[in-house]
Every structure is written in structure tokens, then in C-alpha cells.
Design a protein around this motif. Structure first.
Motif, PDB file in Angstrom:
ATOM      1  N   GLU A   1     -25.313 -96.271  26.999  1.00  0.00           N
ATOM      2  CA  GLU A   1     -25.239 -97.432  26.134  1.00  0.00           C
ATOM      3  C   GLU A   1     -25.142 -98.677  26.982  1.00  0.00           C
ATOM      4  O   GLU A   1     -24.342 -98.743  27.920  1.00  0.00           O
ATOM      5  CB  GLU A   1     -24.010 -97.313  25.230  1.00  0.00           C
ATOM      6  N   LEU A   2     -25.951 -99.667  26.618  1.00  0.00           N
ATOM      7  CA  LEU A   2     -26.046-100.873  27.428  1.00  0.00           C
ATOM      8  C   LEU A   2     -24.676-101.516  27.634  1.00  0.00           C
ATOM      9  O   LEU A   2     -24.288-101.845  28.747  1.00  0.00           O
ATOM     10  CB  LEU A   2     -26.996-101.850  26.728  1.00  0.00           C
ATOM     11  N   GLU A   3     -23.916-101.696  26.540  1.00  0.00           N
ATOM     12  CA  GLU A   3     -22.616-102.364  26.616  1.00  0.00           C
ATOM     13  C   GLU A   3     -21.727-101.705  27.661  1.00  0.00           C
ATOM     14  O   GLU A   3     -21.085-102.369  28.458  1.00  0.00           O
ATOM     15  CB  GLU A   3     -21.916-102.304  25.249  1.00  0.00           C
ATOM     16  N   LYS A   4     -21.724-100.366  27.626  1.00  0.00           N
ATOM     17  CA  LYS A   4     -20.834 -99.644  28.531  1.00  0.00           C
ATOM     18  C   LYS A   4     -21.315 -99.724  29.965  1.00  0.00           C
ATOM     19  O   LYS A   4     -20.522 -99.780  30.902  1.00  0.00           O
ATOM     20  CB  LYS A   4     -20.751 -98.172  28.124  1.00  0.00           C
ATOM     21  N   LEU A   5     -22.672 -99.727  30.133  1.00  0.00           N
ATOM     22  CA  LEU A   5     -23.196 -99.727  31.498  1.00  0.00           C
ATOM     23  C   LEU A   5     -22.888-101.020  32.226  1.00  0.00           C
ATOM     24  O   LEU A   5     -22.624-101.023  33.415  1.00  0.00           O
ATOM     25  CB  LEU A   5     -24.708 -99.512  31.481  1.00  0.00           C
TER      26      LEU A   5
ATOM     27  N   CYS B   1     -31.653-104.215  23.390  1.00  0.00           N
ATOM     28  CA  CYS B   1     -31.550-102.754  23.460  1.00  0.00           C
ATOM     29  C   CYS B   1     -30.131-102.253  23.203  1.00  0.00           C
ATOM     30  O   CYS B   1     -29.154-102.879  23.600  1.00  0.00           O
ATOM     31  CB  CYS B   1     -32.019-102.253  24.811  1.00  0.00           C
ATOM     32  N   ASP B   2     -30.041-101.112  22.526  1.00  0.00           N
ATOM     33  CA  ASP B   2     -28.755-100.445  22.347  1.00  0.00           C
ATOM     34  C   ASP B   2     -28.452 -99.565  23.545  1.00  0.00           C
ATOM     35  O   ASP B   2     -27.324 -99.408  23.962  1.00  0.00           O
ATOM     36  CB  ASP B   2     -28.786 -99.549  21.110  1.00  0.00           C
ATOM     37  N   ARG B   3     -29.529 -98.939  24.030  1.00  0.00           N
ATOM     38  CA  ARG B   3     -29.364 -98.001  25.140  1.00  0.00           C
ATOM     39  C   ARG B   3     -30.451 -98.254  26.152  1.00  0.00           C
ATOM     40  O   ARG B   3     -31.553 -98.691  25.778  1.00  0.00           O
ATOM     41  CB  ARG B   3     -29.544 -96.568  24.619  1.00  0.00           C
ATOM     42  N   VAL B   4     -30.177 -97.994  27.403  1.00  0.00           N
ATOM     43  CA  VAL B   4     -31.238 -98.092  28.398  1.00  0.00           C
ATOM     44  C   VAL B   4     -31.210 -96.874  29.306  1.00  0.00           C
ATOM     45  O   VAL B   4     -30.173 -96.219  29.452  1.00  0.00           O
ATOM     46  CB  VAL B   4     -31.109 -99.358  29.286  1.00  0.00           C
ATOM     47  N   GLY B   5     -32.370 -96.587  29.879  1.00  0.00           N
ATOM     48  CA  GLY B   5     -32.466 -95.551  30.896  1.00  0.00           C
ATOM     49  C   GLY B   5     -33.222 -96.164  32.054  1.00  0.00           C
ATOM     50  O   GLY B   5     -34.159 -96.921  31.845  1.00  0.00           O
TER      51      GLY B   5
ATOM     52  N   GLN C   1     -32.315 -96.446  16.900  1.00  0.00           N
ATOM     53  CA  GLN C   1     -31.932 -97.083  18.157  1.00  0.00           C
ATOM     54  C   GLN C   1     -33.075 -97.899  18.748  1.00  0.00           C
ATOM     55  O   GLN C   1     -34.236 -97.613  18.500  1.00  0.00           O
ATOM     56  CB  GLN C   1     -31.572 -96.009  19.181  1.00  0.00           C
ATOM     57  N   VAL C   2     -32.711 -98.912  19.534  1.00  0.00           N
ATOM     58  CA  VAL C   2     -33.699 -99.586  20.367  1.00  0.00           C
ATOM     59  C   VAL C   2     -33.397 -99.157  21.800  1.00  0.00           C
ATOM     60  O   VAL C   2     -32.312 -99.423  22.310  1.00  0.00           O
ATOM     61  CB  VAL C   2     -33.616-101.116  20.226  1.00  0.00           C
ATOM     62  N   TYR C   3     -34.334 -98.441  22.385  1.00  0.00           N
ATOM     63  CA  TYR C   3     -34.102 -97.843  23.694  1.00  0.00           C
ATOM     64  C   TYR C   3     -34.974 -98.528  24.734  1.00  0.00           C
ATOM     65  O   TYR C   3     -36.178 -98.657  24.555  1.00  0.00           O
ATOM     66  CB  TYR C   3     -34.437 -96.349  23.637  1.00  0.00           C
ATOM     67  N   GLY C   4     -34.387 -98.986  25.798  1.00  0.00           N
ATOM     68  CA  GLY C   4     -35.140 -99.638  26.856  1.00  0.00           C
ATOM     69  C   GLY C   4     -35.331 -98.712  28.045  1.00  0.00           C
ATOM     70  O   GLY C   4     -34.374 -98.188  28.578  1.00  0.00           O
TER      71      GLY C   4
END
Ligand SMILES: Nc1ncnc2c1ncn2[C@@H]1O[C@H](COP(=O)(O)OP(=O)(O)OP(=O)(O)O)[C@@H](O)[C@H]1O
Ligand SMILES: [Mg+2]
Lengths: 293, 279
Positions: free
Chosen positions: B223-227, B207-211, B38-41
Motif C-alpha cells: 500500500e502506497l501510504e504504508k510504503l 494509486c492505492d497500491r504500487v509495485g 483498486q488503482v494499482y501502479g
């Protein structure tokens, strides 16, 4: 797949030590040696008015003294900046983010300085020996010129005396002791720099220890021979335990006078140097391993 | 089930403030995990604890409470750093080393030697586009060049995980796009990336996912897309559409009960414009 992690790797320590040495070289630390060379040449020029034997004595005395001070100064100055600089520039982060244990980092840094000191002292010793050799040759040539009519035994006698007064191998253990003293100070300075807030503080404390270290024998005599209050006694006991007796490292007077250092004394002093070096390095590691970067 | 690339459990970091009674909570009970590949931001305002989290993950700073693991190995052990490359924020390296010597040095720290090390160094210099500057000292490098040598340094032992603290700070748009492309390239090779950046446009691209961290707490994660997707809206972009055609579309849409929310001409982005002009 990278090779499996080694708990203790001489290769990594070597890489850090080599890098530290390279840093010191590229920061032109060795230009320091030029000052020593100039002092040496200056010294040998301005002694023409002394008797030849005395000239050699003074030259050896001054040169060994200068070597001792220069090596000590190099040890303190080079080590004091090392750790704070890496922390400030955050280069330490990039190193410790690789699989490098903190102990290896510390040992690598210390070894780099010890190499540099060995090279410096080696160069100084060679310069020193070379000046003595040149002086020896000119003195012998002058003596031979004067003694052209004298019997060969007398000429041989004079040459032997001159040679005995110049560079002899008995000087080498004395130079080695200078090295042990400087190495001890490098590790002490490293220890101080693990908790000091600035490098100026580190240098000040190192110099203070240098001065106190020379007072240790006086404190010990006082302890043994007088009956002061228990507070002063406790204080002095602590002093003599915490600080190395630096007077013990001052062995050059005898050597300059032409006496060889007894092997027992040499090994005892060298052993003491190594002992303090090890103690200070362990303490430095204890401090550094807990340090918040 | 393989170990997550990064796992952070109930991480708290409290900094004492010298000479004061108060303490500063930089990271507050953070729990997070990043799956391999994953690429996590990690996003958040200044001082929200992003860099602190990364430093704890790399064992540079001890945690006050909680644990962090890299591929199942506890961060407090040196071995956990074998498969991770780290680029700190505003990195400085040894100024007296050349670019090539810098990579040699870090390579040796990772146990590389001899010909493999030289080969790897050449590869990396090529990868980050610093071949021409390889034998110049870092003292004379620009900010962007330092950032690139920092990337190369992080990659030296071919790690499976990259931790990048603001990799594009101070880099020009072309360099910044190069770094973005590099990260996308790592992603195709299955390298996990933990990244923090204030350039949200870029984060969104890679990014695939961010926090999102705020005052040390993880406030949103996913998940970025969903957010960020707006589920009930769709965007259409036409070329060469006549006003009549558009009017017909609008009428048709209104007839079917859909509302036209916005009608505008897309602009070329400033980034694209800048890149066109400077190429
Ligand atoms: N060594 C330290 N000592 C004391 N406080 C610190 C230390 N390092 C960081 N902090 C504090 O911890 C908090 C989080 O800092 P951190 O560097 O993690 O923020 P960040 O999210 O990376 O911010 P930025 O976007 O500005 O890089 C800040 O309030 C900072 O002041
Ligand atoms: Mg930060």
C-alpha cells in the motif's frame, strides 16, 4: 452488463472487413481503375486499322488480360501491406485487446480485400462492357450506312455478327475466374505476410509463386514423360503439390474466340480456386495464432 | 470471496534474441494480485518489464511460464478480454478514421450496435474532451489527442478493469491532470485500474497500491501510504505566522523532546504555476 461473448461473431468480422475496405478506399486504391479506363480507351482508339471483327477480338483479349493482371496486382499489393502495417503501428494490439479472436481478425482483413477486389473487378467489367457497347453501336451504324441498298436479311446478318462479336454473357464466367485467381493470391499473400519479415519480401515471394504457378504444368509433363533422377522428381512433385496450376486459370483465350466456357470446367476451376483459398487461409491462421506480436 | 481483478502467478517471460545463444528475461517469476476497485501502479525503470507484463495479461504475448487471470478468467481465452480496456504505450490508431469512426469501430468489436453505440460514442467524446475534433481524421491529431482517443477507445464497452500503459506520456500538464481526474473518477465508480507511469508525483496522487519492478523482478510491493509514510514525523503548514510565534513553537517542541527536522517555505509547484499561467 455487456452481452455474453460469442465464440464466432459475423458482426465483428464485418466490422473489421468494413474497416479494411474503408482503409483501402481512403488510401485511394481505386484510382488504380483510372489507369485501366485510360488503357481501355486508348486501346479502342488505336485499332482503327484492323477489320471490325478482329478489333473486337483484340479488344476483348487485351481487356481481359489487363483485368486479370490488374486484379492480381491489386490483390498482392493491398494484402502485402495490411498485416505488417497493423503490427508496426500497434493498432493490432488495440484490436486484439478487445474480445476479438485472431481468426476473426484475419478473416475480416481477408474479406475486406476480397470485397475491394470484387468492386474493382466489377467496375472494370462494367467499363469494359460499356466500351464494347459503344464500339458495337458505332460499328453497326457504320455498317448500316454502307449497306443502305442491301436486302434486309443481309443487314440483319451483319448486325447479328457484330453483336455476337461484342459483349456476350459467355464472358462473365471468364471474368469470375479472374476473380478466383486474384482471391487465391490475396490469401496466399496473407499467408506469406504472417511470417515474412518485410512487405517487400512478401511481394517478391508472391510474384515468384505467380511465375512458378505458371510453370507447374510444364513440371507435370516433365514428371510424367521423362525418367529423371529421383531428386528432381521429388522436387517437381513437391512443386506441383504446393503450388496451384495457374495455367488452369487462363481460360480467356477460348472465351475471346467466342466459345462459351463449359460449365464443368468453370466449376472445376472455381472449386480449385476456393480450395487453395481455404488451404492458404487455414495455414495463415496457424501461423498467425502462434505469432509473437 | 470475489475473484481478484488481476491475478498473476509466477509469471516468467523469456525473449529469445535472434542469431544469439543468450536469452532475455523480461519478466522474472512475478506474482501479483490486484483487488477489484483498486488503482494499482506498476513502476520501474525503462526495460524493467512493465509493458511486457501488461501484454501478457491481455493475451497479446504468450507467457513462457506462469498464469495470468482477469476476474478469474485465464488471459489465454478471448473471453477474458470482455471486461478490460487497454491503452498501449504510444498508441497509434487508424489514421484515416475520424475520432468518431474510431470509437464506432472499437465499439462494434465489443458487440455494440446502433443507437447504444452512437450514444456511448458521444458520451466518451465528451468525457475525454474531443467533441470538437470528433470528425477530424486521427492523422491530424496531436500526441495528447491520440492519447485521449486511446482512453476513450479503452472505455468503450464500459469495462470493469482498465490497463493503462503510460497514459500521460506526451500529454501537456492540463491534459495530464484531466487524465488523472478521469482515473480518480473511475475509482469512485469502482473500476479497477492497472497503470504504469514514470511520473511518480502522479502515481502518488492516484494509486492505492504500487509495485516496483526491477529487471523483471518485483522488488517492493504494498500500500502506497504504508510504503512512503515516515511514521515518526509530522508536517505542519501555517499561514500568516509571525516569527515570534514560530520561535515559541520551536522552543515548546524542544522542551518536549521533539526535534525540528526542517523549516522551509512551501513553493507553489511548477505544475500549479504552469496551469495558472495557461488557463
Ligand atoms: N518483442 C520483444 N523481443 C525481444 N525483447 C523484447 C521484446 N519486447 C520487449 N523486450 C525486452 O523486454 C524487456 C522489458 O521490456 P518492456 O517493454 O516490458 O519494458 P518497460 O518496463 O515497459 O519499459 P519502458 O519504461 O521503457 O516502457 C526489455 O529489455 C526489452 O528489450
Ligand atoms: Mg513500457
Amino acid at each position: 452488463m455487456p452481452p455474453r461473448h460469442r465464440f464466432f461473431s459475423p458482426g465483428r468480422i464485418g466490422a473489421i472487413a468494413g474497416n479494411t475496405l474503408l482503409e483501402l478506399v481512403r488510401q485511394k486504391v481505386f484510382y488504380f481503375l483510372l489507369i485501366f479506363a485510360l488503357a481501355l480507351i486508348g486501346c479502342s482508339f488505336f485499332m482503327g486499322f484492323l477489320r471490325p471483327e478482329l478489333q473486337f477480338q483484340v479488344m476483348k483479349d487485351v481487356s481481359l488480360g489487363a483485368m486479370s493482371v490488374f486484379t492480381w496486382l491489386l490483390a498482392v499489393l493491398a494484402t502485402a501491406m495490411m498485416l505488417p502495417k497493423d503490427i508496426e503501428d500497434r493498432t493490432l494490439y488495440t484490436i486484439l485487446a478487445k474480445p476479438v479472436p485472431r481468426l476473426e481478425y484475419l478473416l475480416g482483413k481477408l474479406l475486406g480485400v476480397l470485397f475491394m477486389l470484387a468492386i474493382s473487378l466489377g467496375v472494370m467489367a462494367v467499363l469494359f462492357a460499356a466500351t464494347l457497347y459503344i464500339k458495337e453501336q458505332t460499328t453497326i451504324a457504320a455498317a448500316l450506312g454502307e449497306l443502305r441498298q442491301a436486302p434486309p436479311e443481309q443487314v440483319a446478318e451483319v448486325v447479328r455478327n457484330v453483336k455476337a462479336a461484342t459483349f456476350t454473357w459467355s464472358l462473365v464466367p471468364g471474368i469470375a475466374i479472374i476473380y478466383f485467381k486474384a482471391a487465391l493470391f490475396a490469401s496466399l499473400t496473407l499467408l506469406i505476410s504472417t511470417f515474412a519479415s518485410s512487405w517487400i519480401f512478401t511481394i517478391v515471394i508472391s510474384v515468384a509463386v505467380y511465375l512458378i504457378g505458371h510453370l507447374v504444368p510444364i513440371a507435370r509433363t516433365y514428371l510424367l514423360e521423362t525418367d529423371g533422377s529421383w531428386i528432381s522428381k521429388a522436387f517437381l512433385t513437391l512443386l506441383t503439390l504446393m503450388f496451384p496450376d495457374l495455367q488452369l486459370f487462363n481460360l480467356t483465350d477460348d472465351i475471346v474466340a467466342g466459345n462459351a466456357l463449359p460449365p464443368g470446367l468453370f466449376f472445376q476451376t472455381a472449386g480449385m480456386g476456393c480450395f487453395y483459398l481455404a488451404i492458404y487461409t487455414c495455414l495463415a491462421y496457424l501461423m498467425f495464432s502462434k505469432k509473437e506480436l | 470471496m470475489p475473484d481478484p481483478a488481476i491475478s498473476i502467478q509466477n509469471l516468467t517471460k523469456i525473449y529469445p534474441i535472434p542469431f544469439k545463444r543468450e536469452r532475455l528475461t523480461a519478466v522474472d517469476d512475478l506474482t501479483l494480485s490486484v483487488e477489484p476497485g483498486q488503482v494499482y501502479g506498476l513502476l520501474g525503470p525503462n526495460g524493467s518489464g512493465k509493458s511486457t507484463t501488461m501484454k501478457i495479461l491481455l493475451g497479446l504475448v504468450p507467457a513462457t511460464r506462469g498464469q495470468t487471470h482477469i476476474f478469474g478468467r485465464d488471459s489465454s481465452f478471448v473471453e477474458s478480454r470482455e471486461e478490460v480496456g487497454y491503452l498501449p504505450e504510444n498508441p497509434y490508431f487508424y489514421k484515416y478514421l475520424t475520432g468518431e469512426e474510431t470509437l464506432h469501430f472499437y465499439g462494434k468489436l465489443c458487440g455494440l450496435r446502433g443507437e447504444p453505440l452512437r450514444r456511448r460514442t458521444r458520451e466518451l467524446l465528451h468525457l475525454v474532451g474531443l467533441e470538437d475534433a470528433a470528425d477530424r481524421r486521427l492523422g491530424g491529431y496531436s500526441k495528447g489527442m491520440l492519447q485521449r482517443i486511446g482512453m476513450a477507445q479503452a472505455l468503450v464497452q464500459e469495462p470493469r478493469l482498465l490497463v493503462l500503459d503510460e497514459p500521460t506520456a506526451g500529454v501537456d500538464p492540463a491534459g495530464s491532470r484531466d487524465i488523472r481526474d478521469l482515473i480518480l473518477q473511475f475509482k469512485t465508480r469502482g473500476i479497477t485500474v492497472l497503470l504504469c507511469s514514470h511520473l511518480l508525483g502522479q502515481v502518488q496522487e492516484i494509486c492505492d497500491r504500487v509495485g516496483i519492478l526491477h529487471k523483471g523482478k518485483l522488488v517492493r510491493e504494498g500500500e502506497l501510504e504504508k510504503l512512503i509514510a515516515i511514521e515518526n514525523q509530522t508536517q505542519l503548514i501555517f499561514e500568516n505566522a509571525s516569527p515570534e510565534l514560530l520561535a515559541r513553537f520551536e522552543a515548546e517542541a524542544a522542551a518536549c523532546g521533539a526535534r525540528l527536522v526542517e523549516k522551509s517555505k512551501p513553493h507553489a509547484t511548477l505544475e500549479r504555476f504552469f496551469l495558472e499561467v495557461t488557463q
